[in-house]
Design a protein around this motif. Structure first.
Motif: not given
Ligand SMILES: Cc1cc2nc3c(=O)[nH]c(=O)nc-3n(C[C@H](O)[C@H](O)[C@H](O)COP(=O)(O)O)c2cc1C
Length: 245
Positions: A46-62
């Protein structure tokens, strides 16, 4: 009851967070707990992605069925079942090998999910709440582009973390089915219609409109929903490469 059991029994999903960051040492402890989890053959597929970027978080939410609380989480981890890591080692070592198959994929999923749950428990021990996001399996094409995914690398789950708000702390944990419906001795058997009805009625404790109406609404909301259709479409695409020539 010891502290670990108490934490396991009382743990519930947290979807609203206090507006305070998770300290770096706590994040490190959560990630360390993931990595210390068992994995098949100690391969850590496995690989874990630590999503720090706020824009990425917002895209993921959508992309994850429009769940805005994802973007408000203080820590967002995507757990990738990663059958590429060892494939690359085999290629680099120029040893005889084969493409990853369905069994390799399922073991990688087990590795990733066990690591994920260890991070959940570690967070819980630090007073940090979490919630799984299964919808990360949707929208393969857009998700792949967003996260830089490649063949044989599948985002099997996402976890969002943060300090629970008071309302979340006070929220009553959803009831589970009685153990006798989930734990069977020695061999599998199907539950009868009567057992199935009683299992649901007991769990819902009279708080629902009756078996048929409850199951109908649940089926429409979860199983027959647009998100479930997208989950299956996208997952089928991820799975194809593990068995098609
Ligand atoms: C594989 C998996 C996927 C889930 N996906 C979501 C999700 O996308 N959104 C969400 O709000 N909760 C999600 N959950 C949380 C469940 O809804 C939750 O665990 C369940 O209702 C039981 O409630 P509890 O965790 O509070 O005890 C997911 C849980 C699991 C294990």
């Amino acid at each position: 009851m010891n502290d670990l059991l108490a934490a396991l029994y009382s743990r519930k999903s947290v979807r609203a967070y206090e507006d305070r960051a998770i300290p770096a040492d706590a994040v490190e402890s959560i990630l360390r707990a993931a990595i210390e989890a068992p994995s098949a053959g100690n391969q850590q597929q496995y690989t874990i992605l630590d999503i720090e970027d706020q824009e990425l978080k917002e895209r993921l939410a959508v992309l994850c069925d429009n769940q805005p609380f994802i973007a408000k989480a203080k820590l967002v981890l995507v757990f990738l079942a990663d059958c590429r890591k060892w494939l690359r080692a085999y290629e680099f070592a120029k040893v005889e090998h084969r493409r990853p198959g369905p069994g390799d994929f399922l073991l990688a999923c087990e590795d990733a999910l066990i690591a994920a749950q260890s991070s959940v428990i570690a967070a819980e021990s630090l007073g940090i709440g979490s919630c799984y996001i299964g919808d990360v399996l949707e929208n393969r094409e857009a998700m792949g582009e967003l996260l830089g995914l490649k063949d044989y690398v599948v985002p099997i789950c996402m976890l969002v973390f943060g300090y629970p708000t008071r309302q979340q702390l006070e929220r009553i944990k959803p009831r589970r089915f009685a153990p006798k419906y989930t734990i069977l001795k020695n061999a599998y058997r199907e539950l009868s219609e009567e057992e199935t009805r009683t299992m649901l009625d007991e769990r819902n404790a009279g708080a629902d409109p009756g078996f048929e109406a409850f199951v109908d609404a649940f089926c429409k909301r979860k199983y027959m929903s647009a998100f479930a259709a997208e989950l299956n479409r996208s997952s089928q695409d991820y799975l194809r490469e593990f068995w098609e020539e």
